[in-house]
Design a protein around this motif. Sequence first.
Motif, PDB file in Angstrom:
ATOM      1  N   ARG A  50       0.841  -1.189   0.000  1.00 37.76           N
ATOM      2  CA  ARG A  50       0.000   0.000   0.000  1.00 37.76           C
ATOM      3  C   ARG A  50       0.879   1.243   0.000  1.00 37.76           C
ATOM      4  N   ALA A  51       0.337   2.318  -0.584  1.00 43.13           N
ATOM      5  CA  ALA A  51       1.028   3.606  -0.623  1.00 43.13           C
ATOM      6  C   ALA A  51       0.000   4.707  -0.375  1.00 43.13           C
ATOM      7  N   ARG A  52       0.468   5.819   0.176  1.00 42.86           N
ATOM      8  CA  ARG A  52      -0.379   6.973   0.459  1.00 42.86           C
ATOM      9  C   ARG A  52       0.088   8.156  -0.361  1.00 42.86           C
ATOM     10  N   LEU A  53      -0.864   8.830  -1.025  1.00 36.43           N
ATOM     11  CA  LEU A  53      -0.539  10.005  -1.845  1.00 36.43           C
ATOM     12  C   LEU A  53      -1.329  11.206  -1.343  1.00 36.43           C
ATOM     13  N   GLY A  58      -7.188  15.643  -2.142  1.00 32.43           N
ATOM     14  CA  GLY A  58      -7.275  14.939  -0.865  1.00 32.43           C
ATOM     15  C   GLY A  58      -6.413  13.701  -0.870  1.00 32.43           C
ATOM     16  N   PRO A  59      -6.088  13.187   0.311  1.00 36.76           N
ATOM     17  CA  PRO A  59      -5.219  12.005   0.394  1.00 36.76           C
ATOM     18  C   PRO A  59      -5.870  10.793  -0.266  1.00 36.76           C
ATOM     19  N   ARG A  60      -5.046   9.962  -0.858  1.00 37.31           N
ATOM     20  CA  ARG A  60      -5.529   8.789  -1.582  1.00 37.31           C
ATOM     21  C   ARG A  60      -4.695   7.577  -1.188  1.00 37.31           C
ATOM     22  N   GLU A  61      -5.350   6.458  -0.979  1.00 41.77           N
ATOM     23  CA  GLU A  61      -4.676   5.179  -0.742  1.00 41.77           C
ATOM     24  C   GLU A  61      -4.591   4.443  -2.068  1.00 41.77           C
ATOM     25  N   ALA A  92      -6.725   8.790 -13.878  1.00 43.02           N
ATOM     26  CA  ALA A  92      -6.448  10.077 -14.529  1.00 43.02           C
ATOM     27  C   ALA A  92      -7.415  11.151 -14.027  1.00 43.02           C
ATOM     28  N   ALA A  93      -8.624  10.766 -13.669  1.00 39.01           N
ATOM     29  CA  ALA A  93      -9.613  11.718 -13.170  1.00 39.01           C
ATOM     30  C   ALA A  93      -9.207  12.331 -11.830  1.00 39.01           C
ATOM     31  N   ASP A  94      -8.319  11.662 -11.083  1.00 38.80           N
ATOM     32  CA  ASP A  94      -7.862  12.164  -9.786  1.00 38.80           C
ATOM     33  C   ASP A  94      -6.761  13.209  -9.914  1.00 38.80           C
ATOM     34  N   LEU A  95      -6.183  13.342 -11.100  1.00 41.40           N
ATOM     35  CA  LEU A  95      -5.016  14.208 -11.292  1.00 41.40           C
ATOM     36  C   LEU A  95      -5.427  15.584 -11.807  1.00 41.40           C
ATOM     37  N   LEU A 114       5.710  16.052  -4.814  1.00 41.67           N
ATOM     38  CA  LEU A 114       4.781  15.328  -3.950  1.00 41.67           C
ATOM     39  C   LEU A 114       5.515  14.150  -3.333  1.00 41.67           C
ATOM     40  N   GLU A 115       5.202  13.819  -2.090  1.00 40.25           N
ATOM     41  CA  GLU A 115       5.876  12.698  -1.449  1.00 40.25           C
ATOM     42  C   GLU A 115       4.902  11.550  -1.204  1.00 40.25           C
TER      43      GLU A 115
END
Length: 119
Positions: A50-53, A58-61, A92-95, A114-115
């Motif tokens: 898992r990664a967090r962006l 807003g934050p996304r998993e 792509a819709a999230d970007l 972004l980290e």
Amino acid sequence: MGIFSRRGGAEPPPVTGPFRFTVTNVFVVPVRGVVFTGQVVSGAIRTGQRARLPLPTGPREATVAAIEVRRRKRGHAAEGEEAALYLDGVTAADLPRDLAAGGAVLDPGPLRGLEITGG
């Protein structure tokens, strides 16, 4: 296996801290999805983890679907390596989009630096 085998070093180095990845660029690859390129600042990551962006919306998993290092598929990336992370759970819709182009073009500018962290 000979001394010139490409499989050498298949095991990742020991993890030295939490996973942190700084984004340099973002692409949408047809059929494969969203790919984030950049450098692993600390720790290590494997496919399936898992990664967090922290996206502007807003934050996304997400889940790491694939990793490439030096344009070759790998099962992991570790501290100091430049890599490409293909992430499931981000579309792509999230970007962010470039509004000057009518919103039809991805705008990677707000995503640079972004980290991404381990989940």
